[in-house]
Design an enzyme around this catalytic site. Structure first.
Site, PDB file in Angstrom:
ATOM      1  N   HIS A 147      -8.440  -3.687  -7.232  1.00  0.00           N
ATOM      2  CA  HIS A 147      -8.141  -2.925  -6.010  1.00  0.00           C
ATOM      3  C   HIS A 147      -9.435  -2.703  -5.222  1.00  0.00           C
ATOM      4  CE1 HIS A 147      -5.070  -0.584  -3.912  1.00  0.00           C
ATOM      5  NE2 HIS A 147      -5.955   0.372  -3.707  1.00  0.00           N
TER       6      HIS A 147
ATOM      7  N   TYR B 144     -17.372  13.532 -14.406  1.00  0.00           N
ATOM      8  CA  TYR B 144     -17.185  14.653 -15.335  1.00  0.00           C
ATOM      9  C   TYR B 144     -15.838  14.609 -16.048  1.00  0.00           C
ATOM     10  CZ  TYR B 144     -21.110  16.618 -12.710  1.00  0.00           C
ATOM     11  OH  TYR B 144     -22.319  16.808 -12.114  1.00  0.00           O
TER      12      TYR B 144
ATOM     13  N   ARG C 299       0.800  -1.219   0.000  1.00  0.00           N
ATOM     14  CA  ARG C 299       0.000   0.000   0.000  1.00  0.00           C
ATOM     15  C   ARG C 299       0.835   1.273   0.000  1.00  0.00           C
ATOM     16  NH1 ARG C 299      -4.770   0.489   4.321  1.00  0.00           N
ATOM     17  NH2 ARG C 299      -5.259  -1.463   3.267  1.00  0.00           N
TER      18      ARG C 299
END
Length: 753
Positions: A86, A130, A40
């Protein structure tokens, strides 16, 4: 307290593990910690990526979001990532993707974003529904070789698909783009670097593996931040940081003076330090102005558009621009320290490495990738050559091949037996189309066979020769340097290397206009500063609240520093320009400093640099101290004298530059004179005994010039003083008892009124 029950071995049940709680908790936390470190927070040395970034780029590659293709919604990419590779929150994955697209966060962005991906002001990116994105050229280079079995793959979390364990591409992403992360018990912080400099250092180490760490500094001169700025860290410090893998770099904003005509000017900041948010920096500068912490700065304006432009207006044209900027560097984020902690994963193991070790291990990885890709290519060539060999045999015996195919019951077996073909070759002949029987096709197959044979020979030579591998890596790195050379947009150095700044003492006079003030402090601790040097006996100066009266009154300037001493031995520093004005009665001192309960104001005076003070407590202990040592930076002040139980600080008096003797008188009216050199100079403490008392304590103490004698006021309205020139009768060793003072000495046992 009840005793704990003895440990019991409970019978094992299906699905239940019988173990101690602390052992189970420790084992599980260790697993979590290792997962945080290795999967991580820390980047892999070989591709410089964390798993989330690697999975993002891999998902975009599978979506065919190449630089020459169209954009796709970021929501599509994030969905694929969290669904296939993930299993974490979509917000964290999108934040990681946004960072890969920010040209002010990454030196060479790996994602080409379309839409609002945030800005240097600290504004967030638009929602992922967007924004759109695709890969950049650098990302494609980083993944080059994934189709050639250059790196191992592993199953995804649900076992349905595969993902690469790392990326093989010849792009030194770890150093170029840097990394930052916090794991359990360790962290990493690697600043970005200039692409051609990193490549040059790798080339030097490739050609000469014994290149010293210091020699690499000829190529990597320091970090190169995407936001530019000026690196002012000393070269020796930079070299040591790169040698050990730990350190920090001092980074300043880039600024210039802009002439406004008629002698006026402004300062324009065009680049700010890495990861400093412009919006918060503007707030810091505005706060300095509103709180009057930097009077020489009059205004700050943000005139940024596509280019950053922060305009600083000085208070007057007489302000020294260097002094102003040096002060701003100390007080704001116009100067920051960027940490270096090259803690990376080396084949899954975390460790802190220096610059040379990082490049060495990266080159080893690239050599392994080159060999893996060469072996893969060689295997594909050998397979193709096998097919071509069978086709050529078929062309040489075309009529017989056609007959066998038309007449034989098992054409494959008969072809294999007749022409000594392999199963693959026979199958390829059977799969030929009729149009392939033309003569031109035979010529093309012959040409392809010759070309692949030559390539296979070269690949075998490459695999067997480390020197050939070095030459191939050298050529590939030089091609990469051409693409990201110092004259290209991405390769041009943005952070310049400046000289380490000299430690400069900025006098307070440079910050504040020097104006005369009259300082008035009442007996009840009300303090005010009136403009101008007024008559200390004027009606305005002696105006106090009912029941209050004068305690201290003297002239000063706004550029001075005031020293306030209290009976508990603590000293405070006040700025005259920040004291309440002369209208009214001022404000209580307790609002300006943290005055201890029961402590009273003993002295208030103007600080004189490089001069000494005499401090004495009521029990007759004292010492001398440099005036600079009593200055305090906070409201809490500084504990200078620590009187013993029952005693208080009683005398604070300047020591004249020529003074060489001490006169001390006790409440028992005994006078003692001894050399000043017997009084130690300390920084803090209780001091030493000045005079010995059977009863009472100290009345007064002062220093004087022995050759000039000891003087004291006669009292009355005459204002005359008396001087005793011959003091041999009262001379003695420090801490002696002393003798009765000369006739006419004041009955209050004070050297001054």
């Amino acid at each position: 307290m009840a005793s704990l029950p003895p440990e019991t071995d409970y019978p094992a049940e299906p699905g239940i593990l019988n173990t101690q709680f602390d052992v189970a908790l420790g084992d599980r936390y260790l697993v979590y910690a290792l997962s945080t470190i290795t999967a991580r927070s820390l980047p892999d040395l070989r591709d410089g990526l964390k798993p989330v970034h690697r999975r993002l780029l891999w998902a975009m590659r599978l979506l065919r979001l190449n630089p020459d293709q169209g954009y796709k919604k970021c929501a599509r990419v994030v969905g694929d990532v969290i669904g296939k590779y993930h299993p974490h929150g979509d917000a964290s994955v999108y934040d990681a993707m946004v960072r890969l697209a920010q040209d002010f966060a990454l030196r060479v962005p790996l994602v080409d974003g379309q839409g609002n991906f945030g800005n240097i002001d600290g504004d967030n990116a638009a929602a992922m529904r967007y924004t759109e994105a695709r890969l950049t050229d650098a990302a494609v280079r980083l993944m080059d070789g994934l189709d050639e079995e250059a790196v191992p793959f592993r199953a995804t979390y649900n076992g349905e698909e595969e993902e690469p364990e790392l990326f093989p591409g010849l792009f030194p992403n770890l150093l170029i783009n840097g990394a930052a992360g916090i794991a359990v018990g360790m962290a990493t912080s690697i600043p970005p670097h200039n692409p051609p400099e990193v490549i040059d250092a790798a080339l030097a180490l490739l050609q000469a593996p014994d290149t010293a760490e210091a020699d690499l500094m000829q190529f990597v001169t320091g970090p190169d931040f995407p936001t530019g700025g000026v690196l002012v860290e000393p070269a020796a410090s930079i070299a040591e940081s790169y040698r050990t893998g730990r350190g920090s770099f001092r980074l300043r904003a880039r600024w210039a003076i802009e002439d406004q005509g008629r002698g006026t000017w402004t300062i324009v900041v065009s680049e700010i330090p890495y990861q400093v948010l412009k919006g918060k920096l503007i707030e810091q500068l505005a706060e300095l102005i509103t709180e009057k912490k930097l009077p020489i700065l009059a205004d700050v304006a943000d005139e940024s558009d596509e280019q950053l432009r922060i305009v600083l207006t000085p208070r007057s044209r007489n302000v020294d621009a260097d002094v102003l900027m040096d002060t701003l560097f100390k007080l704001t984020d116009l100067e920051v320290r960027v940490p270096l902690n090259m803690n990376v994963l080396d084949h899954g193991k975390p460790g802190v490495l220096g610059l040379r070790a990082v490049l060495e291990k990266w080159l080893v990885h690239q050599r392994e990738v080159l060999l893996a890709r060469s072996r893969y290519r060689l295997g594909r060539i050998d397979a193709r050559l096998e097919v071509l060999g069978g086709l050529l045999k078929a062309y040489l015996n075309l009529d017989e091949v056609i007959r066998i195919i038309r007449e034989a019951d098992d054409a494959r077996a008969e072809l294999m037996a007749t022409f000594e073909l392999t199963h693959v070759q026979a199958e390829a002949i059977l799969n030929m189309r009729l149009r392939s029987l033309r003569k031109l096709e035979e010529i093309e197959i012959t040409r392809e066979n010759q070309a692949l044979t030559a390539e296979a020979s070269e690949l075998r030579a490459l695999i067997d020769s480390p020197a050939a591998q070095t030459a191939r890596l050298d050529a590939d790195l030089r091609a990469l340097r051409t693409a990201y050379g110092p004259t290209t947009l991405l390769g041009r150095r943005r952070t310049t290397i400046g000289e380490a700044p000299q430690v400069r003492h900025v006098p307070i006079e440079a910050m504040i206009d020097k104006e005369p003030l009259t300082i008035i402090c009442s007996a009840m601790g009300w303090l005010r500063a009136m403009k101008g040097h007024l008559d200390l006996a004027s009606a305005e100066a002696i105006k106090f609240k009912e029941g209050d009266g004068p305690a201290f009154a003297f002239h000063a300037h706004t550029t001075d520093r005031l020293i306030l001493a209290t009976s508990d031995g603590r000293f405070y520093t006040l700025a005259p320009d920040r004291l309440p004005g002369g209208r009214g009665f001022g404000e209580p001192v307790r609002l300006m400093i943290d005055l201890a309960e029961g402590a009273s104001i003993l002295a208030l005076f103007t600080h004189v640099p490089d001069q000494r003070l005499l401090l004495a407590a009521s029990d007759g202990r004292g010492f001398q101290i440099e005036a600079n040592e009593v200055l305090a930076e906070t409201r809490k002040g500084r504990q200078v004298m620590s009187p013993r139980a029952g005693a208080v600080l009683q005398v604070v008096r300047w020591i004249g530059r020529q003074d060489d003797a001490v006169a001390v008188i006790g409440e028992n009216r005994k006078l003692l004179v001894f050399p000043l050199e017997e009084l130690p100079q300390l920084r803090q403490g209780q001091g030493v005994a000045l005079q010995k008392y059977k009863d009472g304590g100290l009345a007064d103490v002062r220093t004087f010039v022995m050759a000039e004698g000891l003087s004291w006021p006669m009292g009355g309205a005459s204002g005359r003083t008396r001087t005793e020139a011959d003091l041999s009768f009262w001379k003695g060793a420090r801490a002696s008892a002393g003798r009765l003072p000369p006739t006419g000495f004041p009955r209050d046992n004070k050297f001054t009124t």
